[in-house]
Design a protein around this motif. Structure first.
Motif, short mmCIF file in Angstrom:
data_model
loop_
_atom_site.label_atom_id
_atom_site.label_comp_id
_atom_site.label_asym_id
_atom_site.label_seq_id
_atom_site.Cartn_x
_atom_site.Cartn_y
_atom_site.Cartn_z
N ASN A 1 -70.75 -20.05 -53.04
CA ASN A 1 -69.66 -19.43 -52.30
C ASN A 1 -69.36 -18.01 -52.76
OD1 ASN A 1 -67.30 -19.62 -50.43
ND2 ASN A 1 -66.14 -19.41 -52.33
N SER A 2 -69.36 -17.81 -54.08
CA SER A 2 -68.91 -16.52 -54.63
C SER A 2 -69.95 -15.80 -55.48
CB SER A 2 -67.65 -16.74 -55.47
OG SER A 2 -66.65 -17.39 -54.73
N HIS B 1 -61.36 -23.02 -56.35
CA HIS B 1 -62.34 -23.46 -55.35
C HIS B 1 -62.05 -24.89 -54.90
CE1 HIS B 1 -66.22 -23.89 -53.30
NE2 HIS B 1 -66.36 -25.04 -53.93
#
Length: 229
Positions: free
Chosen positions: A174-175, A218
């Motif tokens: 995701n990051s 998250h």
């Protein structure tokens, strides 16, 4: 999603060992292709991989030992669930065990050992496959703890890294890596090289705490997303 659907992206070539089957299932679980609570029926897995039930049974036992699967008396084997409580317990144990291992190992690490650790970290930073990166991340830390000569302790820490990957890999996807990921790990090596072992231990705990906060955020986003659906 059925087990057959989840395994659709995995090569169905005939595997000769339970280790290879376990590795394929482990990858699918860690990457979230097979979700928590999914049932791992021996016959279904055996049919998918084109093998008998015997190596599948052994493979599932490995997943159970890793904490990635659970054996239920009446339901067979299911993939273990992920939860914030489980994640926080893993982080807590890492903060307790890893400094302990480093204190015993660091005074015995050689120049060659530390050079190896740095080389592994460089490979991890360049890895395009997230699971390969996770394995190299553990190898980096393992290389710093290996001189402790405490195999049970290292096995426990290794199991924690296996468990944390179910939370870490989605965050990486995701990051990506945090901006200081490489430098913060190199600083640990630098402190060990300079003989500042307590500072190195503190850095490991600080890293774990920082990672815990990011991953908690998250997990909260994931929970909110589920509630909105």
């Amino acid at each position: 999603m059925t087990l057959s659907d989840a395994l659709a992206g995995i090569s169905a070539v005939k595997l000769s060992t339970s280790d290879l089957i376990a590795e394929q299932l482990r990858r699918a679980i860690l990457l979230g292709t097979i979700s928590g609570g999914a049932q791992l029926k021996q016959n279904d897995v055996a049919a998918r991989f084109g093998v008998s039930v015997a190596p599948v049974r052994e493979a599932l036992q490995r997943l159970i030992a890793d904490g990635l699967a659970v054996l239920h008396p009446n339901r067979g084997v299911t993939v273990s669930q992920i939860s914030e409580q489980d994640f926080l317990e893993i982080a807590e144990l890492r903060s307790l065990l890893e400094p302990h291992a480093l204190r015993h190992s660091a005074p015995r690490l050689t120049t060659a050992d530390l050079q190896y650790s740095e080389a592994v970290l460089a490979r991890a930073a360049q890895a395009s496959d997230s699971l390969d990166r996770a394995n190299l991340h553990w190898e980096f830390h393992r290389s710093l703890y290996k001189r402790a000569e405490r195999p049970r302790l290292l096995a426990q820490i290794g199991g924690l890294y296996q468990g944390i990957n179910r939370y870490l890999l989605p965050e990486w996807a995701n990051s990506g890596l945090s901006s200081d990921w490489v430098d913060s790990h190199l600083l640990i090596v630098s402190k060990i090289r300079d003989g500042d072992i307590e500072d190195a231990c503190r850095l490991i705990v600080d890293q774990t705490d920082a990672s815990t906060k990011r991953l908690q955020a998250h997990l909260h986003r994931e929970e909110l997303s589920k509630e909105e659906k």
